[in-house]
Write a protein that holds these residues in place. Structure first.
Motif, short mmCIF file in Angstrom:
data_model
loop_
_atom_site.label_atom_id
_atom_site.label_comp_id
_atom_site.label_asym_id
_atom_site.label_seq_id
_atom_site.Cartn_x
_atom_site.Cartn_y
_atom_site.Cartn_z
N VAL A 54 1.04 -1.45 0.00
CA VAL A 54 -0.14 -0.49 0.16
C VAL A 54 0.72 1.37 -0.03
O VAL A 54 1.75 1.91 0.95
N LEU A 55 0.56 2.24 -0.79
CA LEU A 55 1.29 3.74 -0.89
C LEU A 55 0.17 4.40 -0.88
O LEU A 55 -0.29 4.20 -1.36
N CYS A 56 0.31 5.16 0.74
CA CYS A 56 -0.83 6.40 0.43
C CYS A 56 -0.02 7.23 1.08
O CYS A 56 1.33 7.52 1.76
N GLY A 57 -0.68 8.97 1.09
CA GLY A 57 -0.17 10.03 2.15
C GLY A 57 -1.38 10.01 2.94
O GLY A 57 -1.97 9.56 2.53
N ASP A 58 -0.64 10.11 4.00
CA ASP A 58 -2.17 11.16 5.01
C ASP A 58 -2.32 12.54 4.89
O ASP A 58 -3.47 12.25 5.06
N HIS A 59 -1.79 13.22 4.03
CA HIS A 59 -2.87 14.39 3.67
C HIS A 59 -1.59 15.33 2.43
O HIS A 59 -0.80 14.14 1.50
N GLY A 60 -2.37 16.26 1.83
CA GLY A 60 -1.88 16.73 1.08
C GLY A 60 -0.80 17.53 1.30
O GLY A 60 -0.15 17.78 2.50
N MET A 61 -0.32 18.78 0.18
CA MET A 61 0.01 20.21 0.87
C MET A 61 0.06 20.84 -0.06
O MET A 61 -0.79 20.63 -1.45
N SER A 62 0.00 22.54 0.61
CA SER A 62 -1.08 23.40 -0.53
C SER A 62 -0.11 23.84 -1.37
O SER A 62 1.46 23.50 -1.39
N GLU A 63 -0.42 24.97 -2.55
CA GLU A 63 0.57 25.84 -2.70
C GLU A 63 1.70 26.24 -2.04
O GLU A 63 2.86 26.75 -2.15
N THR A 64 1.62 27.04 -0.97
CA THR A 64 2.20 27.19 -0.13
C THR A 64 3.23 26.42 0.74
O THR A 64 4.12 26.53 1.49
N GLY A 65 2.90 25.35 0.53
CA GLY A 65 3.75 23.87 0.73
C GLY A 65 2.97 23.22 2.64
O GLY A 65 3.93 22.89 3.84
N SER A 66 2.40 24.13 3.19
CA SER A 66 1.69 23.56 4.32
C SER A 66 0.29 22.84 4.49
O SER A 66 0.17 22.65 2.87
N HIS A 67 -0.03 22.61 5.39
CA HIS A 67 -2.06 21.65 5.32
C HIS A 67 -2.19 21.55 6.70
O HIS A 67 -1.85 22.47 7.66
#
Length: 967
Positions: A264-277
Motif C-alpha cells: 500500500v502506497l498512500c499519503g496521510d494528507h496533501g500539501m497546499s501551494e505554500t507547502g503547508s497543510h
C-alpha cells in the motif's frame, strides 16, 4: 447595588467562562461510539444470511493477503503520482499504476489535514475533529478500537519505522519499532534515512506480517520551500526507489500457492501551494492510494483513478487480513480489492461491512430506521439470504449469477448511504447549547460596555440595578418565557442536547441568571440614553451626551462592521479584504484630518500656527515657522505613503482561500533567478530596521542590535535564502544553527537591558524617561527576534511596519492630538492588516511551522510552539507593543486624562472593541489552530472582546485610587 470595579470585572470573567464552556460543548460534536464491547471480536460477527431455515454458520472468508506493507509518505499529493509530472517524479510507481497488478485511487482526507488525526482516521476508520489538532502536539495512546489493536490481538507480528506519533498512539503494539520525531522540519534527509536503513534486513526476514513505514522528508521539504521546490523531485525519486526495493523483495519471496502480499502506497494528507497543510483545499485533501498485489488484474494502460474516502482503507485492510472491522469505523469496503474472489466471498465481505455500519448507525441515530441506507441494507440482507439458499441447493444457473450481482449492487448502495449518513453525524452541532452560550456571552459583553464609564471613574465602582431587576415584572415574564422555550426545544429536538440533559435546578438557575442579566442590561441602557434621565424626571446632564467625530464614527462602524461580517463563512475566508478596505479608508480619513488641521482651520484663524508638540523647555508657540513647515508636509505625506506601502505589501503574499494559489511577489523573489535581488532587498531592509529601531536605545543595545541584524543576514545566507558577495555559487548550505544561536544571544541581552531599565524605573526611581527607554529596548529585542524568524522575502513587511509606526507616531497621532481610544483602534486595525500582509489567513495551512526550529538541532516542544506562534502573530504583536510604548511615552508628556473629548472613560468605552487587541494578538487568536475556516468566528471574536475588556478593566481599576478625582 454598588460593587467595586475589580469585583465586577472578576464576576464578568467567571460568567464568561461558563458561557464559553457551554458554547464549546455544543460546537464539538460527541464522537460516534458503538454500544457494544470496547473492541470488536470475531465471535461478535454475524452469521451468513440464509432464508427459510436456521441461520448459517458464522463462516468467514479466507484472508485475502498474507503480508501487508504500508508505505505512508507524509504530505504526498495525488498529482505527484497521477499528475503530468508523475513519470519524472516516481517512474517505477507510475509504471505499476499503468501496467502493473494494482488499483489506483484518489483518497480524500477530511480536514483537519494534520498528521495525528490522519493516522487516527487510517487506523480507526473514524473522522477526527478539530480538537485533535491540539492533540497532535502531544499524542496520547489511542484507546479506541483500531486496526493495529485488532492485528495485535489476532497474533499478527507488526514492525514499524518512521514518525514516532505511531509509537505514542500504539505503545507496546509493535514487535519492533524505531521512531523519528515529526516536528523537526529542518531535517528532510536523516529523518528518512533512519527509516530506510532498516529495510534491507527487515525485508529478508520472515518473522513479521505487517510492516508500516512512515516517511517524513517530503512533508518537511514542503514546509521549508513549498511543493514546487527543486528538492521535491529528488525526494520523490528516493521514495520511488524505496517502493521499488520493497516490491522487488515481496515478489522474490512470493511462494506458489500461498496467500499473496499487499503493498500500500498512500499519503496521510496533501500539501497546499505554500507547502503547508491542515485546511480543506483540494491539494491538501487529495492523496494517492495505490494498492499493489498479484491478487489484482494487470493493467493495460493508465486509467482515471477512482475517488474514495481515506477511511475506506480501514475496513478494506481489516477484512483483507481476516480481522474484525473497528466498531466506530464509518468507512466502506473498496470493491476493487474483491474482484478476483468468489461471488459468495464478495457478498460475505460486504455483509460484514454493512452489519458493522448498521450497528453504528443504530447506536448513534435515534431514528435510524428512517435512514435510507439502513432500509437498503435490510433489503440486501434478505436478498442475500435468498441467494444463499439457492447457492447451497447447488443452483448454478445464470439466474443465480445475475441475482448475486444485483445483491452486490444493493450492498454497495447501502454501504455508501450509511457511510454518508454517519459522516454527516460527525458534522452535527448541538445548536441549542451553542445559541444559549452565544446569547449569554453577548449579554455579558453589553453589560460590560455599559458599565465601563462608571468602572473607570474616580470612585471605581459600578452601580448595578440588581434588586430592581429581580423585583420587576419583566424578569418573571422572561423566566416564564425562557422556561417554556427550554421545554419546547427539549421535547421536540430530534437529537440529544447537552443543555436538555442538565438537571432542572441548573436549568432554572441559568434561566434566572439570563433573565436578570437582560433586565440589568435594559436598565443600564436606559440610564445611558439621552431619554433615560427624562423618563426618571431628571434633566439630562452634559456629561451623558456623546459627541463623535467623523473619525470616531469610522473607527466604531468599522470595528463593529468587521465583527458582524464574521457571521458569514465567505467573509471569514477572505477576511483580509475587509482589513485592507478598512485600512485604506482610515488613511483617507486621516489625510482629511491633516488637511483640515493645516489648511482649512489655520486659514480661518489667520494662519496662526497651532501648537503641535508640547515642549518642556519652551512654549510651543515659540517654535519657528521654518520648523513647522517641513512637519506640515511630512504629515500630509504620511497617509499617502502608508497607502502606497499597504498596496505593495498586498502584492507580496497572496492569502485567503480563493486566490492563495496565484503567484505573487514573494514567489518571484524566492525563485533562484532572483536570489541576488532578494539578497540586496534583505540587506537594505535590515539596515532600515536598525535605523528605525536604534534611535531610542542605549548604546549597549545599539551595538547588540547591529550585531544581531548582521547575524540574521548570516543565518539566511547559511540556509541558502540569500547570498554573500564572496559566497561561491553551488556551495552546500547548512542548517544555520550556529548563526541563529548567535542572534539569540543578542536578543536575550537586549531584553535583559530593557527589563533592567524598566524595573529600575518602577522600583528604584520613578523616572518616566527610563521607563520609556526600557519599554523601547524590549520592543527592539522583539523586532530582532521577528527579523530572525521572518522569511527573507517577508522582511519588507517588518520594515514597512516599523516605518509606518514611526511616521504615524511622529506626524499623525501627536500632531493631531488623537486620544487614547482612537490611537488604540488604529493600532488594532494596522495589526490585523499586517497579520495578513505576512501571508497568514484563517486557514491552518498557512501556519509556517518551520520557524519553530530556528537554532534548534532537535525537536523541543516549548520553544517550537513559542517561536511558531510568535512568527504567526508577529504583525499584531508588534503593533500591540508599539501601542504600549507610545502611550507610555505620551503619559510622561501630558496628563493621561487629557483625551480630547473631555471624558476619558467615554473615550475608552468607544475603544473597548479595539482593546481586545491587547490579549487577542498574543494568546486568544491561537484559536486558528483549532477552528476551521467555517467556524463561528463571530462568537469567538466577541469572546475576545469580552475577555480582554474585563482583563483591562480589572487591572486598570486595581491601580486606581478611590479618592482620585473624576475626569
Amino acid at each position: 447595588m454598588k460593587v467595586r470595579s475589580s469585583v465586577f470585572a472578576s464576576f464578568i470573567l467567571i460568567l464568561e467562562a461558563v458561557g464559553v464552556a457551554l458554547f464549546l460543548r455544543g460546537f464539538f460534536p460527541v464522537p460516534l461510539k458503538s454500544s457494544l464491547s470496547s473492541k470488536s471480536k470475531l465471535s461478535d460477527l454475524p452469521a451468513e444470511p440464509l432464508a427459510g431455515s436456521s441461520p448459517n454458520s458464522s463462516r468467514l472468508p479466507q484472508p485475502l493477503f498474507k503480508r501487508v506493507v504500508i508505505m505512508l509518505v507524509d504530505a504526498l499529493r495525488e498529482d505527484f503520482v497521477f499528475g503530468p509530472n508523475g513519470r519524472s517524479y516516481m517512474p517505477y510507481t507510475r509504471h505499476l499504476v499503468e501496467r502493473g497488478s494494482s488499483h489506483s485511487f484518489v483518497a480524500k482526507a477530511r480536514p483537519p489535514t494534520v498528521t495525528m488525526p490522519r493516522i487516527k482516521a487510517l487506523t480507526t476508520g473514524t473522522i477526527p475533529g478539530f480538537i485533535d489538532v491540539v492533540m497532535n502536539l502531544n499524542s496520547p495512546a489511542l484507546l479506541e478500537d483500531n486496526l493495529v489493536w485488532q492485528a495485535k490481538a489476532a497474533g499478527k507480528r507488526m514492525v514499524f519505522y518512521g514518525d514516532d506519533t505511531w509509537v505514542r498512539l500504539f505503545p507496546k503494539h509493535f514487535m519492533e519499532h524505531d521512531g523519528t520525531t515529526s516536528f523537526f522540519v529542518s531535517d528532510y534527509t536523516e529523518v528518512d534515512n533512519n527509516v530506510t536503513r532498516h529495510l534491507d534486513s527487515t525485508l529478508k526476514r520472515d518473522d513479521w506480517d505487517i510492516l508500516i513505514l512512515h516517511y517524513l522528508g517530503l512533508d518537511h521539504i514542503g514546509h521549508i520551500s513549498g511543493p514546487h521546490s527543486s528538492l521535491i523531485q529528488p525526494k520523490l525519486l528516493e521514495m520511488d526507489d524505496v517502493l521499488k526495493k520493497i516490491h522487488g523483495a515481496l515478489v522474490s519471496k512470493e511462494a506458489e500457492g500461498s496467500l499473496p502480499y499487499l503493498l500500500v502506497l498512500c499519503g496521510d494528507h496533501g500539501m497546499s501551494e505554500t507547502g503547508s497543510h491542515g485546511g480543506s483545499s483540494e491539494p491538501e485533501v487529495n492523496t494517492p492510494l495505490v494498492l499493489i498485489s498479484p491478487a489484482f488484474k494487470r493493467k493495460v494502460g493508465m486509467e482515471k483513478p477512482e475517488v474514495v474516502e481515506q477511511v475506506d482503507l480501514t475496513p478494506t485492510l481489516a477484512l483483507g487480513l481476516g480481522l474484525p472491522i473497528s466498531q466506530n469505523s464509518v468507512g466502506r469496503l473498496i470493491p476493487g480489492v474483491l474482484e478476483e474472489t468468489s461471488l459468495r466471498d464478495q457478498l460475505r465481505f460486504l455483509h460484514l461491512n454493512g452489519h458493522q455500519l448498521s450497528c453504528l448507525l443504530k447506536d448513534s441515530t435515534p431514528d435510524y430506521e428512517k435512514e435510507a441506507g439502513f432500509e437498503q441494507f435490510r433489503m440486501a440482507e434478505r436478498a442475500h439470504g435468498s441467494w444463499m439458499k439457492l447457492f447451497l441447493e447447488g443452483n448454478t444457473s445464470e439466474v443465480l449469477t445475475n441475482m448475486g450481482r444485483k445483491v452486490l449492487k444493493q450492498y454497495l448502495e447501502a454501504l455508501a448511504s450509511m457511510s454518508s449518513a454517519l459522516s454527516k453525524q460527525l458534522g452535527k452541532y448541538d445548536m441549542y447549547s451553542m445559541v444559549a452560550g452565544m446569547v449569554f456571552v453577548f449579554q455579558l459583553l453589553l453589560v460590560l460596555l455599559l458599565a465601563m464609564p462608571e468602572a473607570l471613574s474616580g470612585e471605581a465602582t459600578v452601580d448595578l440595578p440588581v434588586l430592581s431587576a429581580l423585583l420587576s415584572l419583566p424578569f418573571y415574564l422572561l423566566c416564564l418565557l425562557l422556561a417554556s422555550v427550554h421545554v419546547l426545544v427539549c421535547t421536540s429536538a430530534e437529537s440529544s442536547c447537552y443543555f436538555c440533559s442538565l438537571s432542572w435546578g441548573l436549568v432554572f438557575a441559568a434561566v434566572a441568571l439570563s433573565s436578570a442579566m437582560f433586565c440589568i442590561l435594559i436598565s443600564m441602557a436606559m440610564r445611558r440614553l439621552p431619554l433615560g434621565p427624562l423618563i426618571h424626571g431628571k434633566s439630562p446632564s452634559r456629561s451623558s451626551e456623546w459627541s463623535l467625530s467623523e473619525l470616531d464614527v469610522l473607527l466604531l462602524a468599522g470595528t463593529v462592521g468587521h465583527t458582524l461580517s464574521l457571521a458569514a463563512s465567505s467573509f471569514v475566508e477572505e477576511e483580509h479584504q475587509i482589513w485592507y478596505f478598512l485600512l485604506n479608508t482610515l488613511c483617507l480619513a486621516v489625510f482629511q484630518d491633516v488637511c483640515r488641521k493645516y489648511f482649512r482651520e489655520q486659514s480661518a484663524s489667520g494662519d496662526e500656527e497651532e501648537p503641535v508638540l508640547p515642549s518642556r523647555d519652551c512654549h510651543p508657540s515659540a517654535r519657528s515657522r521654518a520648523e513647522v513647515l517641513p512637519e506640515r508636509w511630512l504629515a500630509l505625506a504620511t497617509p499617502p505613503f502608508t497607502l502606497v506601502c499597504c498596496r505593495l505589501l498586498r502584492s507580496l503574499n497572496q492569502t485567503g482561500v480563493q486566490w492563495a494559489h496565484l503567484p505573487d511577489v514573494g514567489h518571484w523573489l524566492n525563485s533562484s533567478e532572483h536570489r541576488t535581488l532578494l539578497s540586496l532587498l534583505a540587506a537594505f531592509c535590515l539596515f532600515l530596521i536598525y535605523f528605525l529601531v536604534q534611535r531610542r536605545c542605549s548604546w549597549v543595545s545599539k551595538v547588540a542590535l547591529a550585531l544581531g541584524l548582521l547575524g540574521v543576514y548570516s543565518y539566511r545566507a547559511a540556509v541558502g535564502n540569500v547570498g554573500f558577495p564572496w559566497q561561491r555559487s553551488g556551495s552546500a548550505t547548512s542548517k544555520g544553527t550556529v548563526e541563529a544561536r548567535f542572534v539569540y544571544v543578542f536578543i536575550l541581552g537586549i531584553l535583559f537591558t530593557g527589563t533592567k531599565d524598566l524595573l529600575r524605573s518602577q522600583i528604584v526611581t520613578a523616572d518616566a524617561e527610563l521607563k520609556s527607554r526600557g519599554l523601547w529596548e524590549i520592543y527592539s529585542g522583539l523586532v530582532l527576534l521577528v527579523s530572525l524568524l521572518f522569511r527573507a522575502h517577508n522582511l519588507p513587511v517588518l520594515c514597512c511596519c516599523l516605518l509606518i509606526q514611526t511616521l504615524m507616531a511622529q506626524f499623525i497621532w501627536k500632531r493631531l492630538h488623537y486620544d487614547a481610544a482612537q490611537t488604540t483602534i488604529m493600532h488594532y486595525w494596522f495589526g490585523q492588516a499586517f497579520f495578513y500582509f505576512q501571508g497568514n489567513s484563517n486557514n491552518i495551512a498557512t501556519v509556517d511551522i518551520s520557524v519553530g526550529f530556528v537554532g534548534l538541532e532537535s525537536y523541543v516542544e516549548a520553544p517550537a510552539v513559542f517561536l511558531t506562534a510568535l512568527n504567526t502573530y508577529a504583525g499584531p504583536l508588534l503593533w500591540a507593543c508599539h501601542l504600549v510604548c507610545y502611550l507610555s511615552s505620551e503619559r510622561g508628556r501630558r496628563s493621561p486624562v487629557a483625551v480630547g473629548h473631555g471624558c476619558y472613560c467615554l473615550a475608552l468605552l468607544r475603544s473597548v472593541p479595539a482593546a481586545a487587541y491587547i490579549v487577542l494578538v498574543t494568546a486568544l487568536r491561537y484559536h486558528l489552530f483549532i477552528w476551521s475556516v467555517f467556524s463561528p468566528k463571530l462568537l469567538y471574536e466577541s469572546m475576545h472582546l469580552l475577555l480582554t475588556a474585563g482583563v483591562c478593566l480589572f487591572f486598570i481599576t486595581m491601580e486606581q485610587s478611590p479618592g482620585s478625582s473624576k475626569s
